[in-house]
Design a protein around this motif. Structure first.
Motif, PDB file in Angstrom:
ATOM      1  N   LYS A 187      -8.816  30.817  11.349  1.00 58.54           N
ATOM      2  CA  LYS A 187      -9.475  30.710  10.050  1.00 58.54           C
ATOM      3  C   LYS A 187      -8.598  31.457   9.054  1.00 58.54           C
ATOM      4  N   PRO A 188      -7.932  30.770   8.145  1.00 57.22           N
ATOM      5  CA  PRO A 188      -7.006  31.426   7.224  1.00 57.22           C
ATOM      6  C   PRO A 188      -7.650  32.616   6.506  1.00 57.22           C
ATOM      7  N   ALA A 224      -6.206  42.568  12.130  1.00 59.90           N
ATOM      8  CA  ALA A 224      -5.288  41.478  12.474  1.00 59.90           C
ATOM      9  C   ALA A 224      -6.061  40.203  12.768  1.00 59.90           C
ATOM     10  N   PRO A 225      -5.415  39.038  12.580  1.00 64.25           N
ATOM     11  CA  PRO A 225      -6.055  37.769  12.928  1.00 64.25           C
ATOM     12  C   PRO A 225      -6.333  37.705  14.431  1.00 64.25           C
ATOM     13  N   PRO A 226      -7.496  37.243  14.838  1.00 60.93           N
ATOM     14  CA  PRO A 226      -7.829  37.250  16.264  1.00 60.93           C
ATOM     15  C   PRO A 226      -6.896  36.390  17.102  1.00 60.93           C
ATOM     16  N   GLU A 227      -6.411  35.280  16.553  1.00 61.46           N
ATOM     17  CA  GLU A 227      -5.521  34.420  17.337  1.00 61.46           C
ATOM     18  C   GLU A 227      -4.191  35.108  17.633  1.00 61.46           C
ATOM     19  N   GLU A 228      -3.788  36.013  16.750  1.00 59.28           N
ATOM     20  CA  GLU A 228      -2.540  36.757  16.936  1.00 59.28           C
ATOM     21  C   GLU A 228      -2.656  37.700  18.132  1.00 59.28           C
ATOM     22  N   PRO A 242      -3.767  29.845  24.821  1.00 64.42           N
ATOM     23  CA  PRO A 242      -4.577  28.640  24.594  1.00 64.42           C
ATOM     24  C   PRO A 242      -4.200  28.003  23.256  1.00 64.42           C
ATOM     25  N   PRO A 243      -4.444  26.731  23.095  1.00 62.36           N
ATOM     26  CA  PRO A 243      -4.076  26.072  21.836  1.00 62.36           C
ATOM     27  C   PRO A 243      -4.889  26.606  20.668  1.00 62.36           C
ATOM     28  N   GLU A 244      -4.285  26.549  19.487  1.00 68.85           N
ATOM     29  CA  GLU A 244      -5.013  26.949  18.289  1.00 68.85           C
ATOM     30  C   GLU A 244      -6.090  25.915  17.970  1.00 68.85           C
ATOM     31  N   VAL A 245      -7.245  26.416  17.560  1.00 64.60           N
ATOM     32  CA  VAL A 245      -8.369  25.548  17.194  1.00 64.60           C
ATOM     33  C   VAL A 245      -8.816  25.929  15.787  1.00 64.60           C
ATOM     34  N   PRO A 246      -8.825  24.997  14.855  1.00 65.09           N
ATOM     35  CA  PRO A 246      -9.338  25.311  13.514  1.00 65.09           C
ATOM     36  C   PRO A 246     -10.787  25.792  13.591  1.00 65.09           C
ATOM     37  N   PHE A 247     -11.119  26.751  12.770  1.00 65.71           N
ATOM     38  CA  PHE A 247     -12.461  27.342  12.802  1.00 65.71           C
ATOM     39  C   PHE A 247     -13.547  26.282  12.668  1.00 65.71           C
ATOM     40  N   ASP A 248     -13.351  25.332  11.787  1.00 65.19           N
ATOM     41  CA  ASP A 248     -14.371  24.311  11.545  1.00 65.19           C
ATOM     42  C   ASP A 248     -14.622  23.422  12.758  1.00 65.19           C
ATOM     43  N   GLU A 249     -13.662  23.390  13.700  1.00 64.24           N
ATOM     44  CA  GLU A 249     -13.804  22.554  14.889  1.00 64.24           C
ATOM     45  C   GLU A 249     -14.186  23.355  16.135  1.00 64.24           C
TER      46      GLU A 249
END
Length: 301
Positions: A187-188, A224-228, A242-249
């Motif tokens: 999520k940006p 920090a961003p959680p995906e990082e 794991p692959p990145e997943v857009p927050f909305d999805e």
């Protein structure tokens, strides 16, 4: 797990933990009190506490002679049980005992940075306004106020610790990656602070040594961003993240989704300046590095 310190046992500390969980166990290992009484709602957890040297009390909101006597003889009280819509689960039962605890020197209440709510990515310190977005944050804020007011009435320093996202042995991204449960949700602009459980213990000890009725943010130096963070842990493990997943999805529980509705950068300046705390794990990188290098990241307390 190995002990967190080689410091001598605190022979004058009779600790009572209301809701004796992960953070309380880390504090106990650091403080090494002369006696410990802790509450739990689970018989299995009561047995585990007993094996670790804690006199356990099964508690479901009712009066308990064992707990009452322990509170009246306590020198230090740590509260980590969460409130609900009816308020704090302990205050209404043990308030009279606390008023008759002549040796009580310190009360510590473990809260959450969630009480601040959303600040649109701004830096928040302990003077920032609190406007929690979820009921649990409202309940926490009310419980903070109730314990602080009690501390004033009985003239015992009462410190409130607003904790960031807790990680440590047994609770970390390595465990999630190994179990196939780690997610990289993007999520940006989203960042979170974290705090290693051992640094919670150190902060509590610093407060014990300098008791004051204050609110303290207990967080690391770098939101920090959680995906990082997940990607960093995967790199240490030598596995594909794991692959990145857009927050909305992303498929998230309502509670998890609510966390992403709040963005703030939590300042820990007060614990550093007033309590002299030096974090052993100032960012997630030091914390994850230490867990991985120890080889004990699966272990818990």
């Amino acid at each position: 797990m190995h002990a967190l310190t080689d410091e001598p046992r605190q022979t004058d500390m009779r600790l009572v933990g209301l809701g004796f969980g992960y953070s309380a166990r880390a504090f106990m290992r650091l403080a090494r009190p002369s006696s410990v009484v802790g509450t739990t709602r689970s018989e299995d957890k009561a047995d585990a506490l007993h094996r670790s040297g804690v006199r356990s009390v099964l508690y479901h909101g009712e009066e308990s002679l064992t707990l009452s006597e322990a509170v009246r003889h306590a020198t230090h009280l740590l509260v980590s049980a969460g409130p609900d819509g009816d308020g704090d689960p302990f205050l209404r039962v043990i308030e009279r005992d606390l008023a008759h605890a002549p040796d009580l020197k310190w009360i510590g209440y473990l809260s959450t940075v969630g009480v601040y709510g959303d600040h649109d990515g701004a830096v928040v310190d302990e003077r920032a306004s609190c406007h929690p977005t979820a009921d649990r944050g409202v309940w926490r804020l009310e419980a903070e106020a109730a314990w602080t007011a009690l501390g004033r009435r009985i003239a015992v320093p009462t410190a409130v610790f607003r904790l960031a996202g807790i990680y440590g042995p047994g609770r970390n991204q390595f465990v999630a990656l190994e179990a196939g449960k780690a997610k990289r949700i993007v999520k940006p602009g989203q960042v979170f602070n974290r705090i290693h459980v051992e640094d919670i213990g150190r902060t509590l000890m610093a407060s014990v040594e300098r008791p004051a009725s204050r609110v303290y943010n207990v967080a690391d130096n770098e939101p920090a961003p959680p995906e990082e963070v997940v990607a960093y842990a995967a790199a240490l493990m030598g596995v594909e993240p794991p692959p990145e997943v857009p927050f909305d999805e992303a498929e998230l529980s309502p509670m998890a989704r609510s966390f992403y509705g709040e963005v703030k950068r939590v300042s820990n300046a007060r614990i550093r300046q007033e309590l002299g705390v030096r974090l052993a794990h100032p960012t997630y990188r030091e914390g994850l590095n230490a867990l991985w290098e120890s080889g004990r990241w699966r272990d818990s307390y």
